[in-house]
Design an enzyme around this catalytic site. Structure first.
Site, PDB file in Angstrom:
ATOM      1  N   ASN A  11       0.771  -1.208   0.019  1.00  0.00           N
ATOM      2  CA  ASN A  11      -0.181   0.034   0.023  1.00  0.00           C
ATOM      3  C   ASN A  11       0.775   1.379  -0.061  1.00  0.00           C
ATOM      4  OD1 ASN A  11      -2.401  -1.649   0.414  1.00  0.00           O
ATOM      5  ND2 ASN A  11      -2.214  -1.114   2.713  1.00  0.00           N
ATOM      6  N   LYS A  40       0.351  -4.138   5.017  1.00  0.00           N
ATOM      7  CA  LYS A  40       0.991  -5.173   5.868  1.00  0.00           C
ATOM      8  C   LYS A  40       2.053  -6.075   5.254  1.00  0.00           C
ATOM      9  CE  LYS A  40      -3.186  -5.083   8.975  1.00  0.00           C
ATOM     10  NZ  LYS A  40      -2.593  -3.822   9.746  1.00  0.00           N
ATOM     11  N   THR A 213      -0.625 -10.745  20.748  1.00  0.00           N
ATOM     12  CA  THR A 213       0.019  -9.502  21.040  1.00  0.00           C
ATOM     13  C   THR A 213      -0.568  -8.781  21.865  1.00  0.00           C
ATOM     14  OG1 THR A 213      -0.744  -8.527  18.926  1.00  0.00           O
ATOM     15  CG2 THR A 213       1.370  -9.517  18.776  1.00  0.00           C
ATOM     16  N   GLY A 215       0.142  -5.137  22.447  1.00  0.00           N
ATOM     17  CA  GLY A 215       0.708  -3.571  22.533  1.00  0.00           C
ATOM     18  C   GLY A 215       2.054  -3.532  23.410  1.00  0.00           C
ATOM     19  N   ASP A 245       3.594  -5.255  12.441  1.00  0.00           N
ATOM     20  CA  ASP A 245       4.435  -5.970  11.295  1.00  0.00           C
ATOM     21  C   ASP A 245       5.533  -6.128  11.682  1.00  0.00           C
ATOM     22  OD1 ASP A 245       1.852  -5.521   9.636  1.00  0.00           O
ATOM     23  OD2 ASP A 245       2.755  -3.672   9.108  1.00  0.00           O
ATOM     24  N   GLY A 278       5.524   6.955  10.925  1.00  0.00           N
ATOM     25  CA  GLY A 278       5.508   6.003   9.334  1.00  0.00           C
ATOM     26  C   GLY A 278       5.506   4.487   9.595  1.00  0.00           C
TER      27      GLY A 278
HETATM   28  O1  RIB Z   1       0.039  -2.606   9.417  1.00  0.00           O
HETATM   29  C1  RIB Z   1       0.185  -1.263   9.169  1.00  0.00           C
HETATM   30  C2  RIB Z   1      -0.430  -1.207   7.734  1.00  0.00           C
HETATM   31  O2  RIB Z   1      -1.543  -1.415   7.690  1.00  0.00           O
HETATM   32  C3  RIB Z   1      -0.188   0.257   7.130  1.00  0.00           C
HETATM   33  O3  RIB Z   1       1.105   0.450   6.457  1.00  0.00           O
HETATM   34  C4  RIB Z   1      -1.371   0.382   6.049  1.00  0.00           C
HETATM   35  O4  RIB Z   1      -0.833   0.118   4.855  1.00  0.00           O
HETATM   36  C5  RIB Z   1      -2.321  -0.800   6.542  1.00  0.00           C
HETATM   37  O5  RIB Z   1      -2.402  -1.840   5.623  1.00  0.00           O
END
Ligand code: RIB
Length: 298
Positions: A11, A40, A213, A215, A245, A278
């Protein structure tokens, strides 16, 4: 070098930083805007590459202005893109993200990710067969998630299923995964259970091993049938986008060191990832994870 195949979304993240989240119908003045690479699947691929894995991405982009930069970004991290398809007459995936007070809200439009089909996974069968592990999430069609689980399982390659965004899945699919890595809410959705139920009970009812998870509180997993807690590492959170991720990638990369070590390193990597704005900006390299662990006496 650990070889990992990531099957998942790519994305462009359109990120707005705001003083707080707007109420429905409210217009709010934001503080900052930036477009950064995300998704992700792609995020997990980048995090795994930074942690030292050889990574192959199975995914899709569109034929819009985002497609080229998204692929270049992945290639610059050393990720193999031989199985990233370019879809015609299609936008690349996007995520509109609002960040406020270190938390985020995300709306994903899948675009080309919705066209990633089981046939794309079938074409990648040879690299899946030669991988140490496969990572898959749920921003792609469910039939493609299923195909990934089946192809990897048939080749005796462990699959880590990150069930995000969560949907209910057949028990049989979950049994094909080596580990699933939901948060509490995702686990309840996945099992069709009550989200207020104690998460340790939910973990017990899952048809495959769960690494859950929590957090900032870290993660839970089972060892010799006993629930075990790995506490989180204290950091100042700027943006939690991409923390999950990073956790998934690190868990997969460090799995050969045993589950408790892999979970500890995954918590450390995820903590480092939230310290910058980010999804990928804060994703650490292996040496940074090791340094954090040494600083904490682990
Ligand atoms: O897990 C975070 C991601 O979830 C972001 O980068 C966004 O693109 C969404 O897919």
């Amino acid at each position: 070098m650990t070889r990992i195949v990531v099957v998942g979304s790519i994305n462009m993240d359109l990120v707005t930083v705001a003083p707080r989240f707007p109420a429905p119908g409210e217009t709010l003045m934001g503080e900052r805007f930036l477009s950064v690479h995300g998704g992700k699947g792609a995020n997990q691929a980048v995090a795994a590459a930074r942690l030292g894995a050889q990574v192959h991405m199975v995914g899709a982009v569109g034929d819009d202005a985002f497609a080229g930069p998204l692929c270049e970004g992945l290639a610059s991290e050393g990720i193999d893109l031989a199985h990233v398809a370019r879809m015609e007459n299609c936008s690349s995936g996007t995520a509109s993200i609002t960040v406020a007070g270190g938390e985020n809200e995300i709306v994903v439009v899948p675009g080309a990710n919705a066209r990633l089909m089981p046939s794309h996974v079938a074409k990648a069968q040879a690299i899946i067969a030669s991988a140490d592990a496969v990572l898959v999430q749920m921003e792609i069609p469910l039939e493609t998630v299923e195909a990934t689980l089946r192809v990897a399982h048939s080749q005796h390659v462990p699959v880590i299923l990150n069930p995000a965004p969560a949907q209910r899945l057949p028990t049989e699919w979950l049994q094909l995964a080596r580990y699933i890595t939901p948060n509490q809410h995702e686990l309840a959705t996945l099992l069709g259970a009550d989200p207020t139920e104690d998460f340790r009970e939910l973990m017990r009812h899952a048809p495959c091993p769960v690494v859950l998870t929590r957090g900032a509180d870290g993660a839970w997993f089972r060892e010799q049938d006993e629930p075990r807690h790995q506490r989180g590492f204290d950091v100042e959170a700027v943006d939690t986008t991409g923390a999950g991720d990073t956790f998934n990638a690190a868990l997969t990369v460090f799995l050969p060191e045993g589950l408790p070590v892999a979970v500890r390193k995954a918590c450390a990597a995820a903590a480092l990832s939230v310290t910058r704005l980010g999804a990928r900006t804060g994703m650490p390299h292996r040496a940074e994870v090791n340094a954090l662990l040494v600083n904490h006496g682990c």
